[in-house]
Design a protein around this motif. Structure first.
Motif, PDB file in Angstrom:
ATOM      1  N   LYS A  96       1.006  -1.214   0.167  1.00  0.00           N
ATOM      2  CA  LYS A  96      -0.002   0.063  -0.178  1.00  0.00           C
ATOM      3  C   LYS A  96       0.912   1.420   0.041  1.00  0.00           C
ATOM      4  N   ASN A  97       1.741   1.052   1.309  1.00  0.00           N
ATOM      5  CA  ASN A  97       3.453   3.069   0.873  1.00  0.00           C
ATOM      6  C   ASN A  97       4.114   2.336   0.082  1.00  0.00           C
ATOM      7  N   LYS A  98       4.264   1.222  -0.516  1.00  0.00           N
ATOM      8  CA  LYS A  98       5.717   0.809  -1.145  1.00  0.00           C
ATOM      9  C   LYS A  98       5.511  -0.120  -2.178  1.00  0.00           C
ATOM     10  N   THR A  99       6.647  -0.307  -2.523  1.00  0.00           N
ATOM     11  CA  THR A  99       7.291  -1.018  -3.666  1.00  0.00           C
ATOM     12  C   THR A  99       8.174  -1.656  -3.864  1.00  0.00           C
ATOM     13  N   ASP A 100       8.308  -3.117  -3.206  1.00  0.00           N
ATOM     14  CA  ASP A 100      10.071  -3.037  -3.263  1.00  0.00           C
ATOM     15  C   ASP A 100      10.043  -4.576  -4.363  1.00  0.00           C
ATOM     16  N   LEU A 101      11.434  -5.222  -4.518  1.00  0.00           N
ATOM     17  CA  LEU A 101      11.518  -6.115  -5.779  1.00  0.00           C
ATOM     18  C   LEU A 101      11.568  -7.148  -4.195  1.00  0.00           C
ATOM     19  N   THR A 102      10.522  -8.509  -4.829  1.00  0.00           N
ATOM     20  CA  THR A 102      10.784  -9.918  -4.377  1.00  0.00           C
ATOM     21  C   THR A 102      12.206 -10.167  -4.327  1.00  0.00           C
ATOM     22  N   GLY A 103      12.326 -10.895  -3.471  1.00  0.00           N
ATOM     23  CA  GLY A 103      13.557 -12.561  -4.169  1.00  0.00           C
ATOM     24  C   GLY A 103      13.823 -12.567  -5.219  1.00  0.00           C
ATOM     25  N   ALA A 104      12.583 -13.227  -5.749  1.00  0.00           N
ATOM     26  CA  ALA A 104      13.531 -13.374  -7.402  1.00  0.00           C
ATOM     27  C   ALA A 104      13.503 -11.607  -7.697  1.00  0.00           C
ATOM     28  N   GLY A 105      13.238 -11.016  -8.072  1.00  0.00           N
ATOM     29  CA  GLY A 105      13.386  -9.729  -8.337  1.00  0.00           C
ATOM     30  C   GLY A 105      15.066  -9.217  -8.032  1.00  0.00           C
ATOM     31  N   LEU A 106      15.129  -9.670  -7.052  1.00  0.00           N
ATOM     32  CA  LEU A 106      16.683  -9.244  -6.443  1.00  0.00           C
ATOM     33  C   LEU A 106      17.192 -10.248  -6.969  1.00  0.00           C
ATOM     34  N   LYS A 107      17.396 -11.238  -7.473  1.00  0.00           N
ATOM     35  CA  LYS A 107      17.491 -11.777  -8.048  1.00  0.00           C
ATOM     36  C   LYS A 107      18.267 -11.743  -9.412  1.00  0.00           C
TER      37      LYS A 107
END
Length: 304
Positions: A52-63
């Motif tokens: 709701k307040n932020k969007t970040d990378l999942t583990g797959a996204g970071l990989k």
């Protein structure tokens, strides 16, 4: 496509927001979402945690991001090795500056650089400091001359600090009351209060410093125009419009030093200082070292 997804993932990871990433990269939010969705569909895993307040990378996204960064670094290393084999006889250097520094600086340094490296092209990019830091960090920019970036990975070589200047067109009240034939030190900051002012865009660190200076001194500006860079703002004042903050070089290039229709004030460095320098991310190659030497020589030889 892989370069785009790398840029988008890096920006989202940095800003924790797709909209802020889009603003920093000068693209639309739907475009970022569309590209990321394609990769999510391709790999069959979500790349983003959309909160709701932020969007970040999942583990797959970071990989995926780490993989793409590793590929970019290997590509950069390979390019450097190939250039070394060729003894830097060919290639392109991406040279970034804040606006409008490039158009003033490049004509001074390019002839000597071209003489030393006749088959290396120089691509000039005029861009905000924040954008330059991102491009340096992603190996998409080789060298940057301008205000200091805030990333630890980037090496910064400070050159001499310069004054900010406030110039006023003839038709303003301040010009009529305080007209001077020479550059005068600005000691009464109240002259700035509610004065018609031409700003440069807010993503400029140059403008951010001015805004902070006005705020710290309790001054209020009356913005009549916002333009892309200080060269345009300075030129507009030369056409008898309002006032602006600028640099000595912009004043000189626009032939305002002896213009009786413009009053020029120099701000004390204790209040506002223009600190520029050279930023690089990687160990400079011989052509980059040559550019650094030429930029340093050119800047140190100029007035102010």
């Amino acid at each position: 496509m892989s370069r785009n997804i790398k840029r988008f993932l890096e920006a989202i990871h940095q800003y924790q927001s797709i909209s802020k990433a889009a603003t920093a990269l000068y693209v639309t939010q739907p475009y970022i979402s569309q590209i990321i969705h394609k990769y999510e569909k391709q790999y069959g895993v979500p790349l983003l945690n959309r909160g709701k307040n932020k969007t970040d990378l999942t583990g797959a996204g970071l990989k995926l991001l780490h993989y793409l960064q590793s590929c970019a670094q290997r590509e950069q290393q390979f390019a450097q090795e190939m250039a070394s084999i060729a003894h830097y006889h060919t290639g392109t250097i991406k040279f970034g500056t804040n606006q409008p520094l490039g158009r003033y600086l490049l004509p001074d340094i390019f002839p000597d650089f071209h003489k030393a490296y006749p088959n290396i092209a120089v691509q000039l990019l005029e861009l905000p400091t924040q954008r330059a830091a991102y491009l340096l960090n992603s190996n998409e920019l080789d060298i940057f001359y301008g205000m200091q970036t805030n990333l630890n990975e980037i090496q910064f070589l400070p050159l001499k600090s310069n004054h900010y200047y406030w110039i006023i067109a003839k038709e303003s009240d301040q010009h009529t009351r305080y007209k001077t034939e020479a550059i005068k030190s600005l000691t009464n900051f109240e002259l700035l209060n509610n004065t018609p002012l031409i700003n440069v865009t807010t993503h400029s660190k140059f403008q951010q410093n001015i805004d902070q200076f006005l705020l710290m001194n309790g001054l209020h500006s009356k913005v009549v125009a916002t333009v892309p860079d200080i060269d345009i703002a300075t030129n507009m004042v030369g056409h008898h419009i309002a006032s602006t903050f600028t640099t000595y070089q912009a004043i000189q290039q626009n032939h305002l030093l002896l213009d009786p229709a413009v009053t020029i004030y120099q701000l004390p460095k204790t209040q506002l200082t223009l600190q520029a320098g050279i930023s690089t991310r990687i160990k400079p190659t011989p052509p980059i070292q040559k550019l650094i030497a030429l930029i340093t020589q050119a800047i140190e030889s100029k007035n102010d």
